[in-house]
Structure formats: C-alpha cells, structure tokens
Design a protein around this motif. Structure first.
Motif, short mmCIF file in Angstrom:
data_model
loop_
_atom_site.label_atom_id
_atom_site.label_comp_id
_atom_site.label_asym_id
_atom_site.label_seq_id
_atom_site.Cartn_x
_atom_site.Cartn_y
_atom_site.Cartn_z
N ASP A 74 0.82 -1.22 0.00
CA ASP A 74 0.00 0.00 0.00
C ASP A 74 0.85 1.27 0.00
O ASP A 74 0.43 2.30 -0.52
CB ASP A 74 -0.98 0.01 1.18
N SER A 75 2.07 1.19 0.58
CA SER A 75 2.92 2.39 0.65
C SER A 75 3.38 2.82 -0.74
O SER A 75 3.74 3.99 -0.95
CB SER A 75 4.13 2.13 1.55
N LEU A 76 3.39 1.91 -1.69
CA LEU A 76 3.75 2.24 -3.08
C LEU A 76 2.52 2.40 -3.95
O LEU A 76 2.41 3.35 -4.73
CB LEU A 76 4.64 1.15 -3.67
N LEU A 77 1.58 1.49 -3.80
CA LEU A 77 0.44 1.43 -4.71
C LEU A 77 -0.45 2.66 -4.66
O LEU A 77 -0.91 3.15 -5.69
CB LEU A 77 -0.38 0.17 -4.39
N PHE A 78 -0.68 3.17 -3.45
CA PHE A 78 -1.63 4.27 -3.29
C PHE A 78 -0.95 5.64 -3.17
O PHE A 78 -1.58 6.62 -2.82
CB PHE A 78 -2.52 4.02 -2.07
N ASP A 79 0.35 5.67 -3.42
CA ASP A 79 1.10 6.92 -3.43
C ASP A 79 1.34 7.29 -4.90
O ASP A 79 2.05 6.60 -5.61
CB ASP A 79 2.43 6.75 -2.69
N LYS A 80 0.73 8.36 -5.36
CA LYS A 80 0.76 8.70 -6.78
C LYS A 80 2.18 8.94 -7.29
O LYS A 80 2.48 8.72 -8.46
CB LYS A 80 -0.10 9.95 -7.05
N GLU A 81 3.09 9.41 -6.40
CA GLU A 81 4.46 9.64 -6.83
C GLU A 81 5.25 8.34 -6.92
O GLU A 81 6.09 8.15 -7.79
CB GLU A 81 5.15 10.61 -5.87
N LYS A 82 4.98 7.42 -5.98
CA LYS A 82 5.74 6.17 -5.94
C LYS A 82 5.14 5.08 -6.82
O LYS A 82 5.83 4.13 -7.19
CB LYS A 82 5.82 5.66 -4.49
N SER A 83 3.85 5.18 -7.14
CA SER A 83 3.19 4.10 -7.89
C SER A 83 3.78 3.91 -9.27
O SER A 83 3.66 2.83 -9.85
CB SER A 83 1.69 4.37 -8.00
N SER A 84 4.44 4.93 -9.81
CA SER A 84 5.04 4.79 -11.14
C SER A 84 6.17 3.77 -11.15
O SER A 84 6.55 3.26 -12.20
CB SER A 84 5.57 6.15 -11.62
N SER A 85 6.72 3.46 -9.95
CA SER A 85 7.77 2.43 -9.88
C SER A 85 7.20 1.03 -10.07
O SER A 85 7.95 0.07 -10.27
CB SER A 85 8.50 2.51 -8.53
N LEU A 86 5.88 0.92 -9.98
CA LEU A 86 5.22 -0.37 -10.18
C LEU A 86 4.68 -0.45 -11.60
O LEU A 86 3.53 -0.09 -11.86
CB LEU A 86 4.06 -0.54 -9.17
N ASP A 87 5.53 -0.88 -12.53
CA ASP A 87 5.03 -1.07 -13.89
C ASP A 87 4.18 -2.34 -13.94
O ASP A 87 4.04 -3.05 -12.94
CB ASP A 87 6.19 -1.13 -14.91
N TRP A 88 3.61 -2.66 -15.09
CA TRP A 88 2.69 -3.79 -15.14
C TRP A 88 3.39 -5.11 -14.86
O TRP A 88 2.84 -5.99 -14.20
CB TRP A 88 1.98 -3.85 -16.49
N ALA A 89 4.63 -5.28 -15.34
CA ALA A 89 5.34 -6.54 -15.11
C ALA A 89 5.48 -6.81 -13.61
O ALA A 89 5.28 -7.95 -13.15
CB ALA A 89 6.71 -6.49 -15.78
N LYS A 90 5.79 -5.76 -12.85
CA LYS A 90 5.94 -5.93 -11.40
C LYS A 90 4.59 -6.19 -10.75
O LYS A 90 4.48 -7.02 -9.83
CB LYS A 90 6.60 -4.69 -10.80
N ARG A 91 3.56 -5.50 -11.19
CA ARG A 91 2.22 -5.70 -10.60
C ARG A 91 1.72 -7.11 -10.89
O ARG A 91 1.13 -7.76 -10.02
CB ARG A 91 1.24 -4.66 -11.14
N PHE A 92 1.95 -7.58 -12.10
CA PHE A 92 1.51 -8.95 -12.45
C PHE A 92 2.29 -9.98 -11.64
O PHE A 92 1.74 -10.98 -11.18
CB PHE A 92 1.72 -9.16 -13.95
N GLN A 93 3.58 -9.71 -11.44
CA GLN A 93 4.41 -10.58 -10.60
C GLN A 93 3.89 -10.60 -9.17
O GLN A 93 3.82 -11.66 -8.53
CB GLN A 93 5.86 -10.07 -10.62
N ILE A 94 3.48 -9.45 -8.66
CA ILE A 94 2.96 -9.35 -7.30
C ILE A 94 1.63 -10.11 -7.19
O ILE A 94 1.40 -10.85 -6.22
CB ILE A 94 2.79 -7.87 -6.90
N ILE A 95 0.76 -9.93 -8.16
CA ILE A 95 -0.55 -10.62 -8.15
C ILE A 95 -0.35 -12.13 -8.11
O ILE A 95 -0.96 -12.84 -7.29
CB ILE A 95 -1.38 -10.22 -9.38
N ARG A 96 0.51 -12.64 -8.98
CA ARG A 96 0.72 -14.09 -9.03
C ARG A 96 1.41 -14.61 -7.76
O ARG A 96 1.11 -15.70 -7.29
CB ARG A 96 1.52 -14.46 -10.28
N GLY A 97 2.32 -13.82 -7.22
CA GLY A 97 2.99 -14.23 -5.99
C GLY A 97 2.04 -14.32 -4.81
O GLY A 97 2.09 -15.26 -4.01
N ILE A 98 1.15 -13.33 -4.69
CA ILE A 98 0.13 -13.36 -3.63
C ILE A 98 -0.75 -14.58 -3.78
O ILE A 98 -1.07 -15.28 -2.81
CB ILE A 98 -0.72 -12.07 -3.64
N ALA A 99 -1.15 -14.86 -5.03
CA ALA A 99 -2.01 -16.02 -5.30
C ALA A 99 -1.33 -17.32 -4.86
O ALA A 99 -1.96 -18.20 -4.25
CB ALA A 99 -2.37 -16.08 -6.78
#
Length: 849
Positions: free
Chosen positions: A613-638
C-alpha cells in the motif's frame, strides 16, 4: 446440348474424384511415407485419436514449431517439440521424409531447420503412435530407426524412459521451456544421475535444486507419495545396458504426464478420459515445502517441515554457526559435539526413523548384503558416517553406507526409512537415557494438559490483578528495561538472549517435542532498534508500530504491539504458532518473538520495499510499479494464499488480506504477512462461524461481514479486491467516479460489462502493460468477488487462470457489495468492533495432521 452438359458433368466429377484421391494419398491419418508430407495447417492423428502432430504457435508467439499434443483436450497441451530452438517465422514449414530416410523440417527457402539425423534407410515410414511416440521405422523389417521418446523436451509420458542407454551413450532428460511463449531450452532439467547409487535431480543450470533420493524398491526415497498407488505403476531399471526411470498406467481410463515447468517446478498431472472438461489435475509437485530444496539444512542438518524450526541437528550434533542458526536457513549445517576414536570402538549408531536417506552420489552400495553385514562393513571403515538398507522391500535388503558428510537429510511424518548414524558412545548413551524417560513424559501429558487448561483460565485474572497493582505503585518494568538497554549499548555490550528461551533451542538438538522459535528479551530488541527510535520507525498499523532493526548482523522488522491494540494473547499466540510453521517464498518469515510484561513483539525478516500500500496508493511512488511488477505481485500473492489453503500442513484462512499486509522484498516479490486473525481448519472443516468479525472493511466477503461465516472463499474475495486495487491503483473505499460514490468493485464491473475493462488501469503503467494480461486479471478478480461464495473459484483455479493464457475463464456476474457505498475513512479500517471478554475465551490446540 444435353450431351455437352452430361460430358461436362462427367468431367467435373472425374476431377473431384481425382483431387480426392490426390488429397488422400497426400497424407495418411497417422503415417508419412516418402511421397507424403505435413504442411502448416495439416496434422497427423494417432490411430486411437489420442495424440496429434502438427504446427503450432505457443501463447503470444508468432513463431511456428512442429509439436505433438493431446488431441482431445480443449486446451492444447504440448508434450513434445521438434524444432524447439529453431523456430520458423512464418507458415511455410514442411515436414517430410528426405531421400536418405531422415525426417526433416524445411522452411520457405527449403533450408533444413531440423532433422532426425539417422543413417540412410531404404524404405522408411513415419508413424505417430497412440502412446504419443513419433517413430521412424523401416517398413520392410519394421525395425525402429528413431523415436521422439528418445529425445524428450519438457514432458515424460507413460512408457518413456528417463535415464541412460549405457551401450549407445544416449541420455534422456526433461528440459523446461524458456517461458510460456518460448519452448526453447530453458534453465531447468530433470534427469537421473548415475554416480554412486543412482537418483534423480532437478538442476538449475549446474546447480542442484531437488533430489529424489535413490530407488528403494518401491519408490524414490524422497517421494513417499509414489507408493501405494492405484492409478500408476512406477519402475526403475538398472542393468549393464540401461539405467532409467519410467511409469505406466494401471487404468486406461486416465491420462498422466510428468512435466518440468519453466519456473523450475516438477509436476505430475492426471485427467480422467471421461471427464467432460478434460482439465488436468495436479497430482504431485515439487517443491511442496522448504525441505524439498536440495541441502536445505546443510551437512548433517535434518529438515523437518512439520516442526516450528525447520532445520535441526541430530542428537550428538550442534549447529556449525550457533549465532546465526535460527536467523538463516540452517544451511551452515551441523557438527559433532564429541569426536571419538574409531579404533577404540568408542562409538555406536543412532537409529533415525522415517528419513530421506542422504545424497548417495558417493555412497557405497552392495545389494546382496544384509543390514547386519552392512553395519559390520561400516564398523570396519573408520570413514563410514552412516548406513542403511538400499531397499525397503522384504523387510529391508541390501546395504548403503556413506564415508563423507551426510547431505540433504529430512524426516517425514509418513514414509521414509531407517538411517543409522555413527556417533560418540557418550552422546549415544545420553540419547538412550532420553528415550527411557519419554514414555514417562507421555504418561504425564494428560495430567499436565488439565493443569494447563486451569492455568489458561485463571492466568488472565491474575495478570490483570498484578498489572493494576503495578500501575498503582508507579512501577514500569519496560521503562527500566529501556534505560538498562541504553546503558548496555553505551558500554558497547551485545544483546542478552532471554532466559525464557530454552538452551536446548540454541543447541539445535533434534527433539520434535520441544521446539519453539527463539524468544528474545526486551533489552535485546531495544538495542536492535535503537530504543525504538523515530528514525527506525517503518510504519504504524491497527495493532501497533513496526520498527527497523539489526540483530546478529541481520536486518529485521520488529512489530511492537500497542497495549490498547486489541490483539490479545490469543491473536499473538496465533501469529507466532502459524508463521513459525509456514514455509513459503510468498509468506513473510518469522525469526522470533519477545514477551516482556505487557510488551508483545514479533521479529520478522526485513523487506526493503515495505508494504504494497505504501507504493500502490502513493501517486508519486506508484510509477515504480510497472505492469510486469504488478503482475508478478498478483501471481505471488495467489501462490502464497494457495499454499495456506491447500499445500501447507494446515488449511489456514488468513481473514485479513489487504494491501498493507503484503510486504515486498528488494526484487518486488510479495510476501503475505500479519497472521494475527488467521484460523486453522481441520481436515474435514470447510467453513466456520464467528460472533467476532475481524478484518478490514472493503476486503471482507458479504457472508463474513454480515453473517460471520468464513471459509477459504472469504480469502478468495479479499484477493479479488486486492487484484482490482493493484490494477487500478485505487483503494476500495471512498472511491469516486463522475462525482458519484461507488465501490471499486461496482466501477470495475460496469467497465467490464461495457467492454471498457482497460479503462480501469492505473494511468502510470498504461505504457508498460499487456492488454491481455490486464483483462485476464480483471476477469479473474471479478470472479473472485462474486456475491455467492460457491460461485468464486478456488485459489488453485485462480493460480491456473493467471498462469496459463489458454485456460478458458468463465464470465463473471454482478459482484458482491456492488451497490454498497463505502464511507471515507482515515488510517486503518479494522472491522474489529468489540472487545474480547472472558466469556468469549477460546482455547485452540494446534495439532499436526
């Protein structure tokens, strides 16, 4: 005129007949001869209709390959690829027999891309058999000249051999695809190692990842699930000419395959032929736990997946590096406490039961020896460290003994075999004395259990009384401890381990009945965190504050529970017990705890990127989460939740999955944390009811929030919300669109229904995303947040849908809480509304199954 018309009609009929004849002679159903070929778009089908050969493109690739797949499965399951490292870039490919009898693959310029590379054959034919084997044979003698079974890619089918032809030097191994889109040679291989006493390994390049153990007459010793088996036959053949493993089906109503995946996972799949869905079920896989990793606990270290501390030392041994034994993975291994003189006979053998025998690459083997003869041979050799039967059949036969350090040991709750470990006579005597007292301890267990129950019921009242009295007297032990810690630090002294922690714990002795995580005193943690300084403060949550620290040279995160947090002794106990027993790359690792007066603290591994949440919901920091990283995070949580629900020793419901409880390491790998509200389910338990609803609004399923009913499907709902938040970068509360207040779920559903799903994406990552992957994630998320629990998928289905692009995904319906409006809130949104009273006291006894 009619005659002319009749003549033309006869002409066209003759032409069509001729074309039909040419077409039928062009390619037979399962055979290619010298005059035939397979072009892109045409296929061979085995006589029974089980397998098909033709050209294919994997997933998102445009490259063309010749492969074999199951014909009857709706999802194309490739089992063999001819030109895996040499794709054809268009649809011009032709597969045919050359004049010298080789099966060749030609591209548009008629350049040979792939060949069987055999000697000249006079009258060859190619046939696709119903076993999935592609065979080149001499049609006159019917002798096989070449077969695809001798050149596997990533899949082992019934009847295939994995191993060595010692006469020809042929080696058959499984090699993973590079990734889902690329069947070229990947990093992982699975094959038989013929050194010493043969066994199978998974290698990542040249690094050993997994060891099957040797064949013990029934199964590979490290795979107790192989026997007994009512569907499959397993065999291991070792002769002067051949050395190989294979399997067959006892029942023709099933299909089965063993696959080496591109991520390094070895998996066996099964499907019933009469199953209308034709979907594969995962029957077995590696790795299931930390103990499946090769030499997870180092030399002489015993890995026990059922214990709080996974790595342990056998009796008579101690950790090689005691200071870091519990803060690392135990890979430093164990060393003897007492050396002994071999010539003086000052030694004996400790019997370890239900063991995976050590690495046999350098072991001595004699199949004709008895166990007694094996012991005698070990005694005669001063270098011998342990011995065991080589086979477990007929009560145990043959001899194995080791003359080097014992590597890759583990213990099983079921399966395994006896291992006799050489050790000093003095240490062996201590072990035998301990066993003599064990039966007495068991007799005392019932009486002690009654005492424990009484203490648990009475202790809260005593603690409450003492706490009030201490406050009245103005006494604060914790403040005094902080001052003492500061003074110790000023004097340059190291931390002091709590006397509460058993010394046996730090010796690392292998004792199943007496294992706990390290318990540190308050002074130790105060020093580690610089007296809980603001500079070390990582964040504050609903149950307390998290601080960064350094303990024994390792960075740690300390969760210090606030006294009015509401997390009582039971929640704290839950978190310690659960996390200590869970081992998965996508779950946070607990290193220890601290209980000092009213202080309760948990010591975790430190994760550099903190919470999602400290990255995802921070508009300045969220840009560090490109789609490849977000998809990696989703699959890892699963994968982490799937482990909790299905693959861990207990079925565990987290009950508080949310972005702030997902931590990220330096490579953005997600780890599920905060198990204070988790519940263990018994073997037959599928759901439960509670009067005390805990969790966070916005993530709770309807049946849990309204009726207190929770199950694995409650976590599935929370996961769905989490995925929509990761895709959109928005929280599922206080979400606005067009000046109207909606839940994120309702907004996602409306966009999906209108065919505008991609509009849900976070603006910061639109340039880096794959539209197909984003839409697949949204569709899976909407399935997870369905109103009715039974309409939500299981996490195993979720992992499959996220991993395989060819999997058919059902269409979602209107989501739960789709009409709800969630009020704006600040800070943590804990749904825990009521305090725990003595009337609601629950005593949970955790037992391994």
């Amino acid at each position: 005129m009619s005659k002319i018309y009749g003549s033309l009609q006869l002409f066209f009929v003759s032409c069509f007949a001729l074309l039909g004849f040419c077409s039928s002679s062009f390619i037979a159903r399962d055979i290619i001869t010298l005059n035939q070929s397979v072009i892109d778009g045409k296929t061979l089908v085995s006589s029974g209709g089980t397998f098909e050969l033709g050209f294919f493109s994997p997933n998102n690739s445009n490259n063309r390959y010749v492969g074999i797949w199951y014909k009857r499965n709706p999802v194309q399951t490739i089992v063999w690829v001819a030109n895996r490292d040499d794709p054809i870039t268009d649809s011009s490919g032709v597969l045919k027999l050359s004049k010298d009898g080789n099966l060749v693959l030609l591209n548009r310029s008629e350049t040979m891309v792939w060949s069987t590379n055999i000697l000249k054959a006079e009258n060859p034919v190619v046939q696709l058999l119903d076993s999935g084997n592609l065979v080149v044979r001499d049609d006159d003698t019917n002798l096989s000249l070449w077969q695809s079974f001798d050149h596997p890619t990533n899949t082992l089918l019934p009847g295939m051999k994995l191993g060595w032809n010692l006469k020809t030097g042929l080696i058959r191994v499984l090699t993973s695809w590079k990734n889902h889109d690329d069947p070229s040679t990947g990093s992982f291989t699975f094959g038989v190692d013929r050194r010493g006493y043969p066994q199978a390994f998974v290698w990542n390049g040249k690094t050993k990842e997994y060891r099957s153990g040797p064949w013990n007459g029934l199964q590979f010793s490290a795979v107790p699930e192989m026997w007994p088996n009512f569907i499959l036959n397993f065999s291991f053949t070792s002769t002067a000419d051949e050395l190989y493993y294979s399997f067959s089906l006892k029942n023709d109503s099933f299909c089965s395959r063993l696959m080496m995946s591109s991520s390094g996972k070895l998996q066996r799949f099964l499907v019933a032929k009469d199953d209308k869905s034709k979907s594969w079920n995962r029957y077995w896989f590696f790795p299931k736990d930390q103990c499946d990793n090769y030499r997870a606990c180092g030399a002489y270290g015993i890995c026990n997946a059922s214990a709080s501390l996974v790595c342990q030392c056998p009796t008579g041994f101690k950790p090689r590096d005691p200071q870091n034994w519990f803060l690392r993975d135990g890979s430093g291994g164990c060393v003897r406490k007492t050396e002994f003189g071999c010539q003086n006979g000052d030694y004996g053998f400790l019997k370890l039961q239900d063991m995976k025998v050590p690495d046999t690459s350098q072991a001595f083997v004699n199949e004709s020896m008895s166990l007694q003869e094996c012991e005698a041979a070990c005694r005669r050799n001063c270098s011998c460290t342990a011995y065991a039967n080589s086979k477990v059949t007929e009560g145990g036969t043959g001899c194995l003994y080791w003359t080097s350090e014992l590597i890759d040991l583990r213990v099983y709750t079921e399966g395994g075999q006896d291992l006799y470990l050489r050790m000093a006579a003095t240490d062996l005597a201590k072990s035998q004395d301990s066993e003599a007292h064990s039966s007495e301890r068991k007799r005392l267990t019932v009486g002690l259990s009654v005492c424990v129950c009484v203490v648990v019921l009475v202790l809260p009242f005593i603690c409450c009384f003492l706490s009030k009295k201490r406050k009245k007297n103005g006494c604060s032990s914790n403040k005094k401890t902080e001052v003492r810690a500061s003074r110790l630090k000023g004097q340059g002294m190291q931390f002091v381990e709590s006397n509460v922690s058993s010394r046996r714990e730090y010796s690392g002795e292998y004792n199943k009945d007496d294992l706990e995580l390290p318990v540190f005193d308050f002074a130790t943690i105060a020093i580690a965190t610089d007296n809980f300084s603001e500079a070390n403060k990582l964040g504050k949550g609903g149950f307390g504050t998290v601080y960064k620290g350094k303990l024994k040279g390792q960075e740690i995160a300390v969760k210090r529970l606030s006294k009015n947090s509401g997390q009582g002794q039971q929640e704290f106990k839950n978190e310690v017990i659960l996390i200590a027993k869970l081992q998965h790359r996508n779950l946070v690792r607990l290193l220890g705890s601290c209980i000092d007066g009213e202080e309760k603290m948990l010591i975790y591994e430190y994760l550099q990127n903190r919470s999602l949440d400290s990255l995802l919901f921070d508009k300045e920091k969220s840009s560090s989460l490109d789609w490849a990283k977000r998809f990696q995070i989703i699959r890892g949580i699963a994968r982490g939740i799937l482990y909790l629900h299905q693959d861990s020793r207990f079925r565990i419901i987290h009950r508080d999955l949310k972005a702030s409880n997902i931590l990220l390491d330096g490579e953005m790998n997600p780890k599920v944390s905060d198990f204070g509200m988790a519940r263990i389910f018994g073997g037959d338990e599928t759901e439960a009811n509670t009067k005390r609803v805990v969790g966070t609004y916005g993530y709770m399923s309807p049946e849990y929030a309204m009726d207190g009913v929770f199950s694995v499907k409650s976590d599935v709902f929370s996961f769905g919300v989490l995925v929509l938040e990761i895709v959109s970068g928005e929280k599922n509360r206080g979400f606005y669109y067009d000046n109207s207040e909606f839940t994120l779920l309702a907004h996602a559903w409306r966009l999906w229904k209108e065919g505008k799903g991609l509009e849900l994406m976070d603006e910061s990552m639109k340039g880096s995303s794959s539209a197909d992957e984003v839409l697949r994630c949204i569709q899976v998320a909407l399935l997870c947040v369905q109103e009715r629990a039974e309409e939500r998928p299981t996490m195993s289905s979720v992992v499959l849908m996220l991993s395989c692009e060819t999997t058919t995904i059902p269409q979602p319906k209107f989501p739960g809480f789709g009409h709800e409006r969630i009020p704006l809130e600040t800070g943590e949104s804990s749904a825990k509304q009521e305090s725990c009273t003595i009337n609601q006291l629950t005593i949970t006894i955790v037992e391994s199954r």
